[in-house]
Design an enzyme around this catalytic site. Structure first.
Site, mmCIF file in Angstrom:
data_model
loop_
_atom_site.group_PDB
_atom_site.id
_atom_site.type_symbol
_atom_site.label_atom_id
_atom_site.label_comp_id
_atom_site.label_asym_id
_atom_site.label_seq_id
_atom_site.Cartn_x
_atom_site.Cartn_y
_atom_site.Cartn_z
ATOM 1 N N HIS A 124 0.816 -1.213 0.000
ATOM 2 C CA HIS A 124 0.000 0.000 0.000
ATOM 3 C C HIS A 124 0.846 1.258 0.000
ATOM 4 C CE1 HIS A 124 -3.029 -3.017 1.126
ATOM 5 N NE2 HIS A 124 -3.846 -2.207 0.464
ATOM 6 N N ASP B 138 -10.790 -3.831 1.157
ATOM 7 C CA ASP B 138 -10.260 -4.047 2.506
ATOM 8 C C ASP B 138 -10.010 -2.732 3.239
ATOM 9 O OD1 ASP B 138 -7.976 -3.050 1.228
ATOM 10 O OD2 ASP B 138 -7.087 -5.038 0.998
ATOM 11 N N ASP C 55 -16.239 -0.288 -5.274
ATOM 12 C CA ASP C 55 -15.945 -1.724 -5.171
ATOM 13 C C ASP C 55 -17.238 -2.490 -5.403
ATOM 14 O OD1 ASP C 55 -13.493 -3.558 -3.777
ATOM 15 O OD2 ASP C 55 -15.473 -4.457 -3.852
ATOM 16 N N ASP D 296 -19.634 -1.864 -10.137
ATOM 17 C CA ASP D 296 -18.543 -2.302 -10.990
ATOM 18 C C ASP D 296 -17.770 -1.065 -11.453
ATOM 19 O OD1 ASP D 296 -17.283 -4.317 -12.982
ATOM 20 O OD2 ASP D 296 -17.996 -2.678 -14.250
ATOM 21 N N ASP E 69 -6.788 -0.801 -7.330
ATOM 22 C CA ASP E 69 -6.451 -1.815 -6.327
ATOM 23 C C ASP E 69 -7.295 -3.051 -6.625
ATOM 24 O OD1 ASP E 69 -5.464 -3.115 -4.148
ATOM 25 O OD2 ASP E 69 -6.485 -1.882 -2.652
#
EC number: 2.5.1.16
Length: 594
Positions: free
Chosen positions: A360, A386, A404, A438, A456
């Site tokens: 990260h 996450d 996400d 999406d 990511d």
């Protein structure tokens, strides 16, 4: 006549069940081969083609079966399907759970992995002809179709006949229908229901492993129901003496079924019923057995031992947490005996404790040197469910839009202690706007422009991810960049995956990006006061941008300035003879085999 109608009704009901199983087997094997070998489109197309080819061969050879033993042959077929289908499934899993010597030709492994599809398709090809012949035998005296079938189908039949009458000449029939047309109708209905139930219930709720046993259980039950209804042996406790003609009259009979085969059918059915009843336990144990052999298989044999901690399937991905312990046979003896927990999403390792921080830092802290800190800077994060990337961005006080697809995973990551140690409740950041969507479709609909776009997302290991590695996606990203905006992504090393790298770079170039800046994130992974290269990242821009080091460099870049001062913007290369990956014309070289 009443008894004969009941017999026909039973056969039609069995036709529905076996057709349900036949279609669902096709999808189970297609998905299994996709999971094992990647390439959804490729695996589905080849599997469906092989399956229908095998169905045709089985149907063609069904006329060579003894016509005086239609019932016995049908019973044997169902028992064999109940035995072979799960065995073939486990064979494919087994092929991917062991290290196959390099001397074994890849074509041989490919062929063996698809033999179960051929065998199950071949056996399923017997079913429809046998059922059709049995219905014709029972319907020889021009008996009407069973009342329940006429009642259900009358309205549909009337509408369809009216529609086809627009083009074809039709003759409306009343009462009697040919055995073939009635059995075909039930076969098609069963196939449709099998496809829908598999897609909406069996696969998403139970998963692949329990589903194969559910289908085998149905084949076993179909065999037992058939035997219970038509059996007439002296030792058969449920036999009704058979209202049908005897074998020498060429009609339905089970007189040639052995006790051994019947007992095998009972044992298989009972065993599958137990597996289905305890499907969670069976799924977990078989999955762990496979995954523990497969996880980290890019390392030398014996380099690492993996133990599954937990696993679950969300709507969009299989989430696996596991502990890996270095055993000393790996490339770095410093790690011998060390254990860490990792996260795997589908086929790709997403996070390990040893490199979660460095990853990260490479994704966020390095490229933040290219933009200004503060709320005026707008950042888009695609993926990152996450929340760890959000935590790193929070330190720069920027405005973040987060997109996400997997809301289930994001909700779990909010409160799970494993993730909280990394994200520190970053989902509460007051300059954060999270959208469950999406990434590609989000970019199609939003009017926002961004100074920094962070991708990511999982590695390109499956063609379900082809959209996120397409020219269309990167073109959408480019269209939403500010005048000085850049996009950042983790990437596979060109040394390890040269074909992927060429296809990926040409795809980005085809989307209008002309400049790239590639760098490695640095980390002292073996505590020797020397940093090593850990992960490779790429920054892409549609024009010239400022250097990585300078007045706006981040603290992380400043600490490692000796390594980053030589990182320069270069023109995005163009590889001849390598096609860019497009949604409508995919280049499968962009996928990697992990």
């Amino acid at each position: 006549m009443k008894s004969t109608r009941t017999d026909i009704g039973t056969l039609l009901a069995l036709t529905f069940v076996v057709s349900f199983c036949s279609f669902a087997y096709e999808f189970v094997y297609s998905e299994l081969l996709t999971v094992m070998y990647g390439g959804t489109v490729t695996q589905y197309v080849i599997t469906v083609g092989l399956y229908f080819f095998s169905l045709g061969i089985g149907a063609a050879l069904s006329d060579d079966l003894d016509a005086t033993d239609l019932g016995g042959n049908f019973f044997r077929t169902e028992v064999l399907l109940a035995a072979v289908a799960p065995a073939g499934f486990l064979l494919i899993v087994g092929l991917n759970s062991v290290r196959i010597p390099q001397a074994v030709p890849a074509a041989l492994v490919w062929t063996v992995a698809r033999l179960p599809v051929v065998v199950v398709g071949f056996l399923s090809g017997f079913e429809l002809p046998l059922l059709t012949h049995m219905v014709d035998e029972l319907d020889a005296e021009e008996t009407e179709t069973p009342t329940w079938f006429r009642t259900v189908g009358a309205t549909v039949h009337s509408v369809v006949v009216s529609a086809i009458g627009i083009v074809w000449n039709v003759e409306r029939t009343v009462g009697r229908r040919s055995g073939l047309s009635v059995v075909l109708a039930m076969d098609y209905v069963g196939g449709l229901v099998g496809a829908v139930v598999y897609a909406r219930v069996l696969y998403p709720i139970l998963g692949l492993i329990p589903t194969i046993f559910v289908l085998a259980l149905l084949n076993g039950v179909a065999a037992l129901v058939f035997a219970a209804h038509f059996g007439s042996w002296s030792w058969w406790p449920f036999g009704r003496g058979s209202a049908l003609p005897r074998p020498d009259d060429h009609a339905l009979s089970l007189g040639r079924i052995s006790k051994t085969l019947f007992v095998v059918c009972l044992l298989l059915t009972a065993s599958y019923a137990g597996v289905v009843a305890k499907h969670d336990v069976a799924d977990e144990r078989l999955s762990q057995l496979y995954l523990e052999q497969q996880i980290e298989n890019e390392y030398p044999p014996g380099a690492m031992r993996a133990n599954i901690v937990s696993q679950e399937t969300t709507t969009y991905q299989h989430v696996i947490r596991y502990n890996r312990t270095w055993t000393g046979a790996g490339p770095n003896p410093h790690f011998t005996g060390q254990t860490e927990q990792c996260l795997r999403l589908g086929a790709a390792v997403q996070l390990c404790e040893s490199w979660a921080e460095s990853y990260h830092r490479g994704l966020v802290d390095v490229p933040m040197s290219l933009v200004e800190s503060g709320p005026e800077t707008k950042v888009l994060v695609v993926g990152g469910g996450d929340w760890i990337a959000i935590d790193h961005l929070r330190a720069y006080n920027v405005t973040v839009d987060h997109v996400d697809l997997d809301d289930e995973f994001m909700q779990e990551a909010k409160t799970d202690p494993y993730f909280r140690q990394w994200h520190d409740d970053a989902y509460k950041y007051d300059r954060l706007n999270t959208t469950t969507a999406d990434g590609y479709h989000y970019l199609q609909e939003t009017n926002e422009t961004y100074d920094l776009v962070l991708l990511d997302v999982p590695g390109a290991t499956d063609d379900d991810l082809l959209t996120l590695y397409s020219a269309e996606f990167y073109r959408s990203v480019r269209n939403h960049l500010s005048d000085d905006g850049v996009v950042v992504t983790w990437g596979y090393s060109p040394d390890g995956y040269p074909e992927h790298h060429k296809a990926f770079v040409n795809t980005v170039g085809a989307a209008g990006f002309t400049q790239q800046l590639s760098y490695w994130v640095r980390e002292d992974i073996d505590a020797d006061d020397e940093t090593e290269r850990v992960e490779k990242f790429y920054v892409f821009a549609p024009g010239d941008r400022r250097p990585l080091t300078g007045e706006s460099e981040t603290e992380y870049v400043r600490q490692h300035r000796d390594h980053y001062r030589h990182v320069e913007w270069r023109a995005v290369p163009r590889y001849r003879g390598v096609r860019a990956n497009s949604i409508f014309h995919p280049n499968y070289d962009i996928l990697v085999d992990t």
